[in-house]
Design an enzyme around this catalytic site. Structure first.
Site, PDB file in Angstrom:
ATOM      1  N   ALA A 117      -3.481  31.460 -12.970  1.00 30.97           N
ATOM      2  CA  ALA A 117      -3.378  32.400 -14.079  1.00 30.97           C
ATOM      3  C   ALA A 117      -4.314  32.022 -15.213  1.00 30.97           C
ATOM      4  O   ALA A 117      -4.311  30.883 -15.690  1.00 30.97           O
ATOM      5  CB  ALA A 117      -1.938  32.452 -14.578  1.00 30.97           C
ATOM      6  N   GLN A 163      -6.476  35.313 -11.364  1.00 33.67           N
ATOM      7  CA  GLN A 163      -5.290  36.043 -11.802  1.00 33.67           C
ATOM      8  C   GLN A 163      -5.320  36.139 -13.326  1.00 33.67           C
ATOM      9  O   GLN A 163      -5.624  35.153 -14.006  1.00 33.67           O
ATOM     10  CB  GLN A 163      -4.029  35.319 -11.341  1.00 33.67           C
ATOM     11  CG  GLN A 163      -2.743  36.075 -11.601  1.00 33.67           C
ATOM     12  CD  GLN A 163      -1.518  35.277 -11.211  1.00 33.67           C
ATOM     13  OE1 GLN A 163      -1.232  34.244 -11.820  1.00 33.67           O
ATOM     14  NE2 GLN A 163      -0.783  35.740 -10.216  1.00 33.67           N
ATOM     15  N   ARG A 185       0.375  41.038  -8.510  1.00 28.62           N
ATOM     16  CA  ARG A 185       1.539  40.253  -8.074  1.00 28.62           C
ATOM     17  C   ARG A 185       2.732  40.659  -8.927  1.00 28.62           C
ATOM     18  O   ARG A 185       2.631  40.722 -10.162  1.00 28.62           O
ATOM     19  CB  ARG A 185       1.272  38.757  -8.232  1.00 28.62           C
ATOM     20  CG  ARG A 185       2.339  37.899  -7.542  1.00 28.62           C
ATOM     21  CD  ARG A 185       2.074  36.413  -7.719  1.00 28.62           C
ATOM     22  NE  ARG A 185       2.510  35.648  -6.563  1.00 28.62           N
ATOM     23  CZ  ARG A 185       2.735  34.335  -6.562  1.00 28.62           C
ATOM     24  NH1 ARG A 185       2.558  33.627  -7.665  1.00 28.62           N
ATOM     25  NH2 ARG A 185       3.119  33.728  -5.462  1.00 28.62           N
ATOM     26  N   TYR A 242       6.785  36.165 -16.487  1.00 29.66           N
ATOM     27  CA  TYR A 242       5.804  36.302 -17.554  1.00 29.66           C
ATOM     28  C   TYR A 242       5.884  37.707 -18.154  1.00 29.66           C
ATOM     29  O   TYR A 242       6.745  38.511 -17.780  1.00 29.66           O
ATOM     30  CB  TYR A 242       4.426  35.906 -17.031  1.00 29.66           C
ATOM     31  CG  TYR A 242       4.415  34.457 -16.603  1.00 29.66           C
ATOM     32  CD1 TYR A 242       4.717  33.447 -17.518  1.00 29.66           C
ATOM     33  CD2 TYR A 242       4.187  34.092 -15.279  1.00 29.66           C
ATOM     34  CE1 TYR A 242       4.767  32.114 -17.138  1.00 29.66           C
ATOM     35  CE2 TYR A 242       4.226  32.757 -14.885  1.00 29.66           C
ATOM     36  CZ  TYR A 242       4.529  31.775 -15.817  1.00 29.66           C
ATOM     37  OH  TYR A 242       4.583  30.452 -15.437  1.00 29.66           O
ATOM     38  N   GLY A 246       1.093  28.326  -0.484  1.00 36.60           N
ATOM     39  CA  GLY A 246       0.885  27.605  -1.732  1.00 36.60           C
ATOM     40  C   GLY A 246       1.142  26.121  -1.605  1.00 36.60           C
ATOM     41  O   GLY A 246       0.224  25.313  -1.481  1.00 36.60           O
TER      42      GLY A 246
END
Length: 371
Positions: free
Chosen positions: A58, A101, A232, A184, A327
């Site tokens: 991010a 991202q 996402r 978020y 991940g």
């Protein structure tokens, strides 16, 4: 050929396989949001892993949108230049598509990295800053109380996403992913637990989707159709009264209609005391499967403790998703795609400089050959 190693066209890109490296925040940027040598080795290693797609962590679209003081950002040109150099160096040895991202952390901004004081909110004296959110509801007791966003604040953030996307394009990324998951800001608007507004941005699912969809549309309008654009979002929250799967499917329909090239389905991490069952392999796959069933024409990425090649292969063969994001498995084994190929009887995607070792040196392959 296994499904995992079958090429797939996603929007304007054709991927060599169905393995995606999801964004994984490293909390290792310089204090001004600039990439460091850590990012060079981290992203560079992922770029030679054999994965079909790599999504960088991010990047904050505004200074107050960073998760921590040491998160990457794309709110100024100096950050974009650092990213441009990083990508240019990687492309001397890897053609793997690499994207970034874009994110605003909302009420979860201005925190410690997770290994320091359990990622707690930072005070002003500790280097924290005022935060914003759909409602003045802190993420945890004792955390900073965010300011409720007004129309001007929302416009500022939308402009931040658009400007960050422009810088990402100038830096040479292959694609961009919009972050609307994992607690978020955009996820905070979507959830009835964190969004307690009484105006047109709160209450009904349609109202709670209004601001995230404004951001999504602005980004879709600004990003070229000739380049991949994904998103996402959460398929659920693992919390009573939180965002439900039916609402997530509705949100997915809107995103797909806007022209997003893929839907990356995650879950949880918006309600602090409702922890996802992250000890169960594939615990988020049902979310992606529901989105794929509702939108069979959409390209769907699933994630969530997928760590074995056969597990990933079965998810794809059963049609529960089109791509699998690995991940934690990639952090544990940066050659996960190579070893998955060997396990599934495919040609492993070794980097050419490593050919002197090759798959014959891997014990699993030796065992298979002996049979």
């Amino acid at each position: 050929m296994s499904t995992l190693f079958t090429p797939l066209t996603v929007g304007p890109l054709t991927l060599t396989n169905r393995i995606v490296v999801p964004p994984m925040s490293q909390y290792s940027a310089a204090s001004d949001g600039i990439a460091t040598p850590w990012h060079a080795q981290h992203i560079g290693g992922l770029a030679i892993s054999g994965a079909g797609l790599v999504i960088c962590e991010a990047n904050g679209v505004t200074p107050d949108g960073r998760i921590t003081p040491h998160c990457l950002g794309l709110w100024n040109d100096e950050q974009a230049q650092a990213l441009k150099k990083l990508l240019a160096d990687i492309r001397t040895y890897s053609a793997t598509p690499i994207g970034v991202q874009l994110n605003h952390a909302g009420r979860k901004a201005g925190t410690n990295p997770p290994w320091r004081n359990q990622g707690a909110s930072l005070s002003d004296e500790e280097g924290g800053w005022p935060t914003v959110a759909p409602s003045a509801v802190p993420y945890k007791p004792g955390w900073r109380v965010p300011e409720e966003l007004d129309e001007a604040g929302m416009t500022r953030i939308i402009d931040g996403f658009v400007a960050a996307a422009s810088r990402a394009r100038e830096a040479g990324v292959d694609f961009v992913e919009l972050h609307a998951a994992n607690g978020y800001l955009l996820n905070q608007f979507l959830s009835p637990l964190s969004n307690q507004r009484q105006d047109e941005y709160g209450g009904s699912p349609e109202n709670r989707m209004r601001f995230p969809l404004r951001v999504a549309k602005a980004l879709r309008d600004a990003w070229p159709k000739t380049q991949l654009l994904g998103v996402r979002f959460n398929g659920g929250e693992f919390a009573q009264g939180g965002l439900g799967l039916e609402e997530a499917v509705q949100f997915a329909r809107e995103l797909h209609a806007l022209g997003y090239d893929y839907l990356h389905v995650s879950g949880g991490y918006n309600i602090y005391n409702q922890t996802p069952p992250a000890d169960k392999p594939g615990y988020m796959v049902p979310f992606a499967a529901a989105i794929k069933e509702a939108l069979p024409d959409a390209v769907v990425i699933t994630v969530g403790l997928i760590y074995e090649a056969q597990q990933a292969e079965e998810i794809l063969q059963e049609g529960r998703a089109d791509l699998v994001a690995i991940g934690r498995g990639m952090l544990d084994d940066p050659n996960w795609p190579i070893h998955a190929a060997i396990a599934l009887g495919e040609t492993p995607p070794w980097p050419k400089p490593y050919d002197r070792f090759g798959p014959l040196g891997w014990p699993t392959h030796q065992t298979q050959e002996a049979k």
